[in-house]
Design a protein around this motif. Sequence first.
Motif, mmCIF file in Angstrom:
data_model
loop_
_atom_site.group_PDB
_atom_site.id
_atom_site.type_symbol
_atom_site.label_atom_id
_atom_site.label_comp_id
_atom_site.label_asym_id
_atom_site.label_seq_id
_atom_site.Cartn_x
_atom_site.Cartn_y
_atom_site.Cartn_z
ATOM 1 N N LEU A 73 -2.022 1.701 -7.626
ATOM 2 C CA LEU A 73 -0.581 1.927 -7.641
ATOM 3 C C LEU A 73 0.159 0.584 -7.615
ATOM 4 C CD1 LEU A 73 -0.509 4.876 -5.077
ATOM 5 C CD2 LEU A 73 -0.303 5.032 -7.568
ATOM 6 N N PRO A 74 1.340 0.510 -8.272
ATOM 7 C CA PRO A 74 2.034 -0.779 -8.453
ATOM 8 C C PRO A 74 2.862 -1.227 -7.254
ATOM 9 C CG PRO A 74 3.277 0.943 -9.547
ATOM 10 C CD PRO A 74 2.036 1.604 -8.992
ATOM 11 N N LEU A 75 2.226 -1.298 -6.074
ATOM 12 C CA LEU A 75 2.953 -1.796 -4.909
ATOM 13 C C LEU A 75 3.040 -3.314 -4.994
ATOM 14 C CD1 LEU A 75 4.231 -1.082 -2.121
ATOM 15 C CD2 LEU A 75 1.994 -1.645 -1.132
ATOM 16 N N PRO A 76 4.240 -3.903 -4.876
ATOM 17 C CA PRO A 76 4.353 -5.370 -4.902
ATOM 18 C C PRO A 76 3.500 -6.001 -3.804
ATOM 19 C CG PRO A 76 6.519 -4.345 -5.048
ATOM 20 C CD PRO A 76 5.552 -3.253 -4.730
ATOM 21 N N PRO A 77 2.910 -7.166 -4.044
ATOM 22 C CA PRO A 77 2.027 -7.791 -3.046
ATOM 23 C C PRO A 77 2.805 -8.307 -1.842
ATOM 24 C CG PRO A 77 2.372 -9.264 -4.910
ATOM 25 C CD PRO A 77 3.005 -7.959 -5.284
ATOM 26 N N LYS A 78 2.071 -8.515 -0.769
ATOM 27 C CA LYS A 78 2.670 -9.076 0.440
ATOM 28 C C LYS A 78 3.000 -10.550 0.226
ATOM 29 C CE LYS A 78 0.152 -6.060 3.650
ATOM 30 N NZ LYS A 78 -0.795 -6.012 4.790
ATOM 31 N N LYS A 79 3.987 -11.046 0.998
ATOM 32 C CA LYS A 79 4.342 -12.467 0.981
ATOM 33 C C LYS A 79 4.785 -12.852 2.379
ATOM 34 C CE LYS A 79 7.139 -15.916 -1.412
ATOM 35 N NZ LYS A 79 8.200 -16.189 -2.410
ATOM 36 N N LEU A 80 4.081 -13.797 2.972
ATOM 37 C CA LEU A 80 4.357 -14.183 4.354
ATOM 38 C C LEU A 80 5.430 -15.246 4.459
ATOM 39 C CD1 LEU A 80 0.694 -14.282 5.735
ATOM 40 C CD2 LEU A 80 2.366 -12.420 5.860
ATOM 41 N N ILE A 81 5.482 -16.175 3.499
ATOM 42 C CA ILE A 81 6.448 -17.279 3.534
ATOM 43 C C ILE A 81 7.477 -17.071 2.431
ATOM 44 C CG2 ILE A 81 6.747 -19.768 3.345
ATOM 45 C CD1 ILE A 81 3.881 -20.079 4.342
ATOM 46 N N ASP A 101 8.982 5.416 -8.342
ATOM 47 C CA ASP A 101 8.988 6.211 -9.582
ATOM 48 C C ASP A 101 7.585 6.690 -9.925
ATOM 49 O OD1 ASP A 101 11.695 5.761 -9.780
ATOM 50 O OD2 ASP A 101 11.506 4.120 -11.228
ATOM 51 N N THR A 102 6.595 5.841 -9.707
ATOM 52 C CA THR A 102 5.214 6.194 -10.044
ATOM 53 C C THR A 102 4.705 7.346 -9.193
ATOM 54 O OG1 THR A 102 4.740 3.911 -10.719
ATOM 55 C CG2 THR A 102 2.849 5.318 -10.207
ATOM 56 N N ILE A 103 4.913 7.274 -7.885
ATOM 57 C CA ILE A 103 4.351 8.310 -7.012
ATOM 58 C C ILE A 103 5.148 9.616 -7.079
ATOM 59 C CG2 ILE A 103 3.310 6.633 -5.469
ATOM 60 C CD1 ILE A 103 5.565 7.101 -3.494
ATOM 61 N N THR A 104 6.460 9.552 -7.339
ATOM 62 C CA THR A 104 7.244 10.792 -7.410
ATOM 63 C C THR A 104 7.078 11.501 -8.747
ATOM 64 O OG1 THR A 104 9.208 9.518 -8.103
ATOM 65 C CG2 THR A 104 8.990 10.043 -5.751
ATOM 66 N N GLN A 105 6.557 10.807 -9.750
ATOM 67 C CA GLN A 105 6.347 11.425 -11.053
ATOM 68 C C GLN A 105 4.891 11.827 -11.286
ATOM 69 O OE1 GLN A 105 7.956 8.672 -13.959
ATOM 70 N NE2 GLN A 105 9.934 8.615 -12.929
#
Length: 518
Positions: A73-81, A101-105
């Motif tokens: 699934l297209p979850l944006p990656p984590k960013k600590l700084i 949009d991806t998960i609701t469709q």
Amino acid sequence: MSFLEKPAPGSLLLDDTVPLTAMIEASQSLQSHTEYIIRVQRGVSLDNSWQVIRRYSDFDVLNNSLMVCGITLPLPPKKLIGNMDREFIAERQRGLQTYLDTITQHPLLCSSLPVKKFLDPNNYSANYTEIALQQVSMFFRSDPKWEVLEPLRDMGWRIRKKYFLVKSKEQTKERYLLSWVDLGPDKFLSDKDLQSAIKLLTSLSIPYLCPLLFSSTSESSALLIRPFSEKGSLRDHICKVKPRESYLKKYCNPKKSQGLELPHIKLYGRQILEGLKLLHDAGIFFGHLHTSNVLVDDGVCRLMDVENGMLGVPSALRPAFTQFRKINTTESIDVFCFGHLLYEMTYGRPPDSVPIEQYPPAPSTAVVSVLQSILSTEACKSGMPTVSALMQTPLFSDVQLQRSEKLQIKVPGRLKEALKAAKESLEKRLQEEQRLLHQHRRLTRAQSHHCSEEEKKKRKILARKKSRHSAYENEEDVSVRNNNNSGSGASSPPTCPSSPTPPSTTGTSVRLSLQLSL
């Protein structure tokens, strides 16, 4: 509504199949994190919407719970700084919107409990498995014949339906499937008539219907026991998976799914049609046909969960057939669902969307012909064929069934009338929902057309034409007034180049007209 709650008189229970849409309206940065304000809407009514506030960590927890599905699934990656930078927050918001949009469709993810709880915590905060287990345990204390072996967690897609593996103390080696389900918004039978209808199903012994061994109904829920098949459902057979696994793991991204061979497509299809015809002839409405509700036992297909229509729970394919106003009876719903089932038997996966005009290669042109008669644009607009008509098609007409005697379900007269009235009420609710959806689509198309660039250009051209026409009419009005004034002998400023027109109270458009006339 939980299993313990009694529905209020006249209240409409929540339909879990109504799609949820989610739009991130804004973000707000606090000292150490960012919150995203999400507008969630159920169905097409703007009045049925609410806000939820979620952090990125909430999205991450949701994504972890959905990893079992086997889809990236297209979850944006984590960013600590640098995660509080304004441009980064805007970019992440766009990424999170794509994720929503991806998960609701997605047809399975959108109906899963983690997604529902994430978007609608007020209606999906209960622990349904624990509640069901409490209720089942209470029932077994009054009927000690049965014993719970284990809960079958997430075996089915329905949030308000839970499964347990049980055994009878009289036959300790046999295993049975117990299901506990909330009554749904399409429950239109009275409590007494519902008990009679379920009792009728329990008494049936028909080859194309899965036997129902025990049933108990209350004002808000039902308990049912039937044989448990270790081989699983027809969908388990197509996907080549184990029946006890989570449905998200089994069906979201099956690695080994494969369509059936033509002889099995013909035999299973004909047997399923025979089961549907039995129900239709008896006036029993179904509406829940799909490959997970079909068992294959010694080469014979048996329909499961026939009681679902009476219990009022919404169909898994309801979001699909509500799009088409000609699919407005329980019989046409069953045929539409059969088209989906036939497609899955043929190609090893359900259709991505309907209507369908182009089909992959099939084992026979007769299969494609039947699919076109149900799933094409023309079929969805003009109406479904009947079950009897499908049985007469070349694909199914030459199938030899083992039983030659005519099968029949005998329904008492009073119950038949109650089923007829409930069927009409169910269809009325569907037709009203289809009407509202049709109005919404027309309005959306009109708004889209009104806001299109081509339409904007047309409106500008029309506005210029109106402006010229208005100027021309004002010019004529001034000329007429000047002529009238001259004829009556009244004094007026001369309208000639040597004597400019003084400022007029009639506005800029009149001054423009006079200058043009000069």
